[in-house]
Design an enzyme around this catalytic site. Structure first.
Site, short mmCIF file in Angstrom:
data_model
loop_
_atom_site.label_atom_id
_atom_site.label_comp_id
_atom_site.label_asym_id
_atom_site.label_seq_id
_atom_site.Cartn_x
_atom_site.Cartn_y
_atom_site.Cartn_z
N GLU A 1 -8.66 4.54 12.06
CA GLU A 1 -7.65 3.98 12.96
C GLU A 1 -6.55 5.45 13.22
OE1 GLU A 1 -3.20 3.94 11.20
OE2 GLU A 1 -4.54 3.70 8.60
N ASP B 1 0.95 -1.10 -0.04
CA ASP B 1 -0.12 0.22 0.01
C ASP B 1 1.01 1.50 0.30
OD1 ASP B 1 -0.08 0.94 3.04
OD2 ASP B 1 -0.32 -1.04 2.99
N ASP C 1 -9.68 3.56 5.75
CA ASP C 1 -8.92 3.32 6.08
C ASP C 1 -8.97 3.58 7.81
OD1 ASP C 1 -6.54 3.28 7.92
OD2 ASP C 1 -5.28 4.09 6.82
#
Length: 278
Positions: free
Chosen positions: A168, A77, A166
């Protein structure tokens, strides 16, 4: 007999006054240039977050995966931190799939997106895009729209993976973005629902188990529909968040060859293609 008091000349007085003024100005400039606090100095610029940046900062590195008989397919990534990526080098090393950061919040777009997203495709990889969530900004639906409108869409060409949320640790402030567990779950649901509405696909969720427990209360309601991309820099995947019995992808290091973030798909290349096809 009394001694006369010495009187400084006008020239001396001017020199003394000038010196005091210069010293004061220098001190003010120094204070103005210095960060307000150590925390301010460590806070990154908005838009510069990348997949796993918070995981590395909060959870650190606990090892590397040992060789296993289980078939796994190597991936990477990337974000603007990697700049122009040497995709042919990665392909030759065995990397077969890739995700590129497309957006963050509703104001940031990766300036290297085209080179990274198209470049991985051009060498033969199966690729997709991810969105770095900022839940203390715009709502989940608005951020999903921004993502889809700027590179996060999907097409059934056999080479495009579904988009990734994503979600987090907050690199810019409060770990859970100032939201309660129920508010965070609601924000995530709004993003996922809008993404499915726009693309017809269920988005992948990228997260770490520790963050998920802390900020969603270990909510279990997404595991039946949304593939899990787990982040853990250790010798094993470890325990998964509630609701998922297996993981689909695993980000296992931030210090791999060629580019930092390397990942393992939990299955053969055919399974990567199956996820792309939906």
């Amino acid at each position: 007999m009394r001694r006369p008091i010495a009187v400084a000349s006008s020239h001396s007085r001017r020199l003394l006054t000038s010196g005091v003024l210069l010293a004061s100005q220098s001190l003010l400039l120094t204070l103005a240039a210095a960060p307000a606090s150590a925390d301010d100095a460590r806070t990154p610029v908005r838009g510069t977050a990348y997949m796993g940046s918070g995981v590395l900062a909060h959870e650190g590195v606990q090892g590397r995966p040992a060789d296993t008989r289980a078939t796994q397919t190597e991936g990477v990534d990337v974000s603007s931190h990697q700049g122009n990526v040497a995709w042919s080098t990665l392909w030759d090393s065995g990397v077969k799939w890739a995700y590129t950061k497309a957006t963050e919040g509703t104001s940031y777009r990766n300036p290297y997106y085209s080179q990274q997203y198209d470049g991985s495709y051009d060498v033969g990889m199966i690729r997709g895009a991810y969105h770095f969530a900022i839940p203390d900004g715009a709502g989940g639906a608005a951020q999903a729209d921004y993502f889809v409108d700027h590179g996060g869409g999907w097409s059934k060409d056999g080479r495009t993976l579904p988009g990734v949320l994503d979600i987090e640790y907050n690199p810019y402030g409060d770990t859970c973005y100032g939201r309660t567990s129920s508010q965070m779950v609601g924000w995530i649901r709004d993003f996922l629902d809008r993404y499915e509405e726009r693309t017809g696909r269920q988005a992948v969720i990228y997260t770490s188990t520790n963050w998920w427990k802390q900020c969603t209360g270990d909510y279990s309601g997404f595991g039946s529909a949304n593939p899990l991309w787990i982040a853990r820099y250790a010798s094993t995947v470890g325990p998964l968040p509630a609701g998922w019995g297996v993981h689909t992808m695993w980000q296992y290091t931030s210090s791999g060859p060629t580019v930092g973030d390397h990942d393992k798909f939990n299955g053969t290349l055919d399974r990567v293609k199956a996820l792309a096809n939906g």
